[in-house]
Motif scaffolding. Structure first.
Motif, PDB file in Angstrom:
ATOM      1  N   ASN A  92      -8.675  -2.825  13.685  1.00 56.48           N
ATOM      2  CA  ASN A  92      -7.530  -2.905  12.774  1.00 56.48           C
ATOM      3  C   ASN A  92      -7.291  -1.592  12.055  1.00 56.48           C
ATOM      4  OD1 ASN A  92      -6.990  -5.545  13.435  1.00 56.48           O
ATOM      5  ND2 ASN A  92      -7.777  -6.424  11.538  1.00 56.48           N
ATOM      6  N   ILE A  93      -8.361  -0.967  11.581  1.00 60.04           N
ATOM      7  CA  ILE A  93      -8.234   0.274  10.822  1.00 60.04           C
ATOM      8  C   ILE A  93      -7.610   1.382  11.667  1.00 60.04           C
ATOM      9  CG2 ILE A  93      -9.599   2.154   9.789  1.00 60.04           C
ATOM     10  CD1 ILE A  93     -11.423  -0.045   8.634  1.00 60.04           C
ATOM     11  N   LEU A  94      -7.900   1.399  12.950  1.00 57.69           N
ATOM     12  CA  LEU A  94      -7.318   2.416  13.830  1.00 57.69           C
ATOM     13  C   LEU A  94      -5.796   2.316  13.865  1.00 57.69           C
ATOM     14  CD1 LEU A  94      -9.741   2.329  16.905  1.00 57.69           C
ATOM     15  CD2 LEU A  94      -9.624   4.062  15.096  1.00 57.69           C
ATOM     16  N   VAL A  95      -5.286   1.100  13.704  1.00 58.13           N
ATOM     17  CA  VAL A  95      -3.848   0.875  13.766  1.00 58.13           C
ATOM     18  C   VAL A  95      -3.218   0.894  12.376  1.00 58.13           C
ATOM     19  CG1 VAL A  95      -2.045  -0.731  14.511  1.00 58.13           C
ATOM     20  CG2 VAL A  95      -4.142  -0.504  15.858  1.00 58.13           C
ATOM     21  N   ASP A  96      -3.929   0.279  11.428  1.00 56.11           N
ATOM     22  CA  ASP A  96      -3.426   0.176  10.049  1.00 56.11           C
ATOM     23  C   ASP A  96      -4.598   0.453   9.110  1.00 56.11           C
ATOM     24  OD1 ASP A  96      -2.492  -0.523   7.544  1.00 56.11           O
ATOM     25  OD2 ASP A  96      -1.514  -2.368   8.201  1.00 56.11           O
ATOM     26  N   PRO A  97      -4.637   1.608   8.475  1.00 55.54           N
ATOM     27  CA  PRO A  97      -5.807   1.989   7.664  1.00 55.54           C
ATOM     28  C   PRO A  97      -5.945   1.253   6.337  1.00 55.54           C
ATOM     29  CG  PRO A  97      -4.108   3.650   7.455  1.00 55.54           C
ATOM     30  CD  PRO A  97      -3.622   2.681   8.507  1.00 55.54           C
ATOM     31  N   ARG A  98      -4.986   0.418   5.981  1.00 61.67           N
ATOM     32  CA  ARG A  98      -5.079  -0.291   4.703  1.00 61.67           C
ATOM     33  C   ARG A  98      -6.260  -1.257   4.718  1.00 61.67           C
ATOM     34  NH1 ARG A  98       0.602  -3.023   4.058  1.00 61.67           N
ATOM     35  NH2 ARG A  98       0.149  -3.413   6.275  1.00 61.67           N
ATOM     36  N   ILE A  99      -6.969  -1.292   3.590  1.00 60.76           N
ATOM     37  CA  ILE A  99      -8.175  -2.128   3.498  1.00 60.76           C
ATOM     38  C   ILE A  99      -8.300  -2.680   2.083  1.00 60.76           C
ATOM     39  CG2 ILE A  99      -9.699  -0.211   2.859  1.00 60.76           C
ATOM     40  CD1 ILE A  99     -11.858  -1.464   4.651  1.00 60.76           C
ATOM     41  N   ALA A 100      -8.859  -3.879   1.979  1.00 62.66           N
ATOM     42  CA  ALA A 100      -9.133  -4.483   0.675  1.00 62.66           C
ATOM     43  C   ALA A 100     -10.600  -4.898   0.653  1.00 62.66           C
ATOM     44  CB  ALA A 100      -8.233  -5.694   0.433  1.00 62.66           C
ATOM     45  N   LEU A 101     -11.274  -4.648  -0.460  1.00 56.86           N
ATOM     46  CA  LEU A 101     -12.688  -4.967  -0.598  1.00 56.86           C
ATOM     47  C   LEU A 101     -12.919  -5.829  -1.828  1.00 56.86           C
ATOM     48  CD1 LEU A 101     -12.368  -1.639   0.092  1.00 56.86           C
ATOM     49  CD2 LEU A 101     -14.752  -1.974   0.648  1.00 56.86           C
ATOM     50  N   LEU A 102     -13.827  -6.796  -1.683  1.00 53.90           N
ATOM     51  CA  LEU A 102     -14.216  -7.653  -2.797  1.00 53.90           C
ATOM     52  C   LEU A 102     -15.728  -7.596  -2.929  1.00 53.90           C
ATOM     53  CD1 LEU A 102     -13.557  -9.850  -4.941  1.00 53.90           C
ATOM     54  CD2 LEU A 102     -13.901 -11.549  -3.127  1.00 53.90           C
ATOM     55  N   PHE A 103     -16.205  -7.019  -4.037  1.00 52.37           N
ATOM     56  CA  PHE A 103     -17.632  -6.866  -4.288  1.00 52.37           C
ATOM     57  C   PHE A 103     -18.161  -8.039  -5.103  1.00 52.37           C
ATOM     58  CE2 PHE A 103     -16.179  -2.569  -3.529  1.00 52.37           C
ATOM     59  CZ  PHE A 103     -17.218  -1.971  -2.841  1.00 52.37           C
ATOM     60  N   LEU A 104     -19.275  -8.626  -4.644  1.00 53.57           N
ATOM     61  CA  LEU A 104     -19.968  -9.676  -5.386  1.00 53.57           C
ATOM     62  C   LEU A 104     -21.292  -9.137  -5.900  1.00 53.57           C
ATOM     63  CD1 LEU A 104     -19.476 -12.799  -3.079  1.00 53.57           C
ATOM     64  CD2 LEU A 104     -18.148 -12.162  -5.085  1.00 53.57           C
ATOM     65  N   ILE A 105     -21.661  -9.564  -7.099  1.00 51.77           N
ATOM     66  CA  ILE A 105     -22.920  -9.141  -7.701  1.00 51.77           C
ATOM     67  C   ILE A 105     -23.690 -10.393  -8.104  1.00 51.77           C
ATOM     68  CG2 ILE A 105     -23.994  -7.803  -9.550  1.00 51.77           C
ATOM     69  CD1 ILE A 105     -21.253  -6.302  -9.748  1.00 51.77           C
ATOM     70  N   PRO A 106     -24.848 -10.659  -7.485  1.00 47.54           N
ATOM     71  CA  PRO A 106     -25.594 -11.884  -7.788  1.00 47.54           C
ATOM     72  C   PRO A 106     -25.839 -12.055  -9.286  1.00 47.54           C
ATOM     73  CG  PRO A 106     -26.542 -10.786  -5.895  1.00 47.54           C
ATOM     74  CD  PRO A 106     -25.510  -9.844  -6.453  1.00 47.54           C
ATOM     75  N   GLY A 107     -25.510 -13.248  -9.787  1.00 47.99           N
ATOM     76  CA  GLY A 107     -25.730 -13.550 -11.186  1.00 47.99           C
ATOM     77  C   GLY A 107     -24.599 -13.150 -12.108  1.00 47.99           C
ATOM     78  N   LEU A 108     -23.652 -12.352 -11.614  1.00 51.02           N
ATOM     79  CA  LEU A 108     -22.547 -11.881 -12.448  1.00 51.02           C
ATOM     80  C   LEU A 108     -21.278 -12.644 -12.097  1.00 51.02           C
ATOM     81  CD1 LEU A 108     -22.199  -9.555 -14.589  1.00 51.02           C
ATOM     82  CD2 LEU A 108     -21.060  -8.270 -12.779  1.00 51.02           C
ATOM     83  N   GLY A 109     -20.519 -13.031 -13.120  1.00 50.92           N
ATOM     84  CA  GLY A 109     -19.286 -13.762 -12.876  1.00 50.92           C
ATOM     85  C   GLY A 109     -18.151 -12.871 -12.414  1.00 50.92           C
ATOM     86  N   GLU A 110     -18.068 -11.669 -12.980  1.00 46.30           N
ATOM     87  CA  GLU A 110     -16.987 -10.770 -12.604  1.00 46.30           C
ATOM     88  C   GLU A 110     -17.200 -10.209 -11.195  1.00 46.30           C
ATOM     89  OE1 GLU A 110     -17.038 -11.317 -16.818  1.00 46.30           O
ATOM     90  OE2 GLU A 110     -18.591 -10.607 -15.465  1.00 46.30           O
ATOM     91  N   THR A 111     -16.107 -10.024 -10.465  1.00 49.64           N
ATOM     92  CA  THR A 111     -16.142  -9.353  -9.164  1.00 49.64           C
ATOM     93  C   THR A 111     -15.308  -8.086  -9.271  1.00 49.64           C
ATOM     94  OG1 THR A 111     -14.254 -10.683  -8.412  1.00 49.64           O
ATOM     95  CG2 THR A 111     -16.462 -11.492  -7.877  1.00 49.64           C
TER      96      THR A 111
END
Length: 206
Positions: A92-111
């Motif tokens: 996908n990145i080769l065709v469309d470089p847009r990316i979204a990331l969601l980071f999780l942190i064990p024990g933490l409510g905020e992402t």
């Protein structure tokens, strides 16, 4: 007959109202010290990509906390370890470089969420930064940050994701082999796949 389907942005705005001021103010175009700290504490991130040819993809990435390297306030890097070789994300990145990331942190409510554009690197110096157990990643994703913001803890609180009392017993759900057997209509059998899965994972983890 009345339709309850929402079809316009105006309808959404009428239903939901205006965004909270804090929800807009927290969105930045570069990493702050606090956002950097969240990335460094995260051992897991979900990556979303898309392309006209291969469609939408969301896949997990994980390593010990700190596995995502922060090159500067607008650039992060993460290793692509051995996997199933579908490489949906990379195609996908080769065709469309847009990316979204969601980071999780064990024990933490905020992402933490990052939207940006990615490129795939095989630079030996970059690969060397991510050596693990004597092995290098196959490639490294270099992500150029365009938007970064934290998500409040409501989803984690509602889901009770980090509550041990809510953990599901592995035996209550089908094994990987059972899922594969079902998906292939018994072309591949759980009895042949499951017994060696743990050892295969150990041998190919890095």
């Amino acid at each position: 007959m009345t339709s309850h389907r929402i079809t316009t942005a105006e309808e959404l705005s009428e239903i939901y109202g205006e965004p909270a001021i804090a929800a807009l103010k927290k969105e930045l175009t570069a990493l702050t010290p606090g956002y950097r700290a969240m990335i460094e504490a995260s051992p897991f991130v979900a990556l979303a990509t898309s392309s006209p040819e291969d469609g939408i993809d969301c896949s997990p990435r994980g390593d010990p906390a700190g596995f995502v390297h922060i090159a500067d306030e607008r650039t992060i890097m993460l290793p692509d370890r051995p996997g199933n070789r579908r490489i949906d994300t990379l195609r996908n990145i080769l065709v469309d470089p847009r990316i979204a990331l969601l980071f999780l942190i064990p024990g933490l409510g905020e992402t933490l969420r990052i939207n940006g554009r990615a490129e795939i690197s095989r630079d030996p110096e970059i690969l060397a930064r991510f050596e693990m157990n004597g092995r290098l990643p196959i490639t490294v994703l270099v992500v150029h940050v365009e938007k970064v913001f934290f998500q409040c803890s409501k989803a984690i609180i509602r889901s009770k994701l980090w509550d041990p009392a809510m953990h599901v017993s592995r035996g209550s759900l089908p094994t990987a082999g059972k899922l594969l057997e079902e998906a292939t209509q018994a072309e591949m059998l759980a009895a042949e796949y499951d017994p060696w899965l743990e050892e295969r994972i150990k041998q190919t983890l890095y």
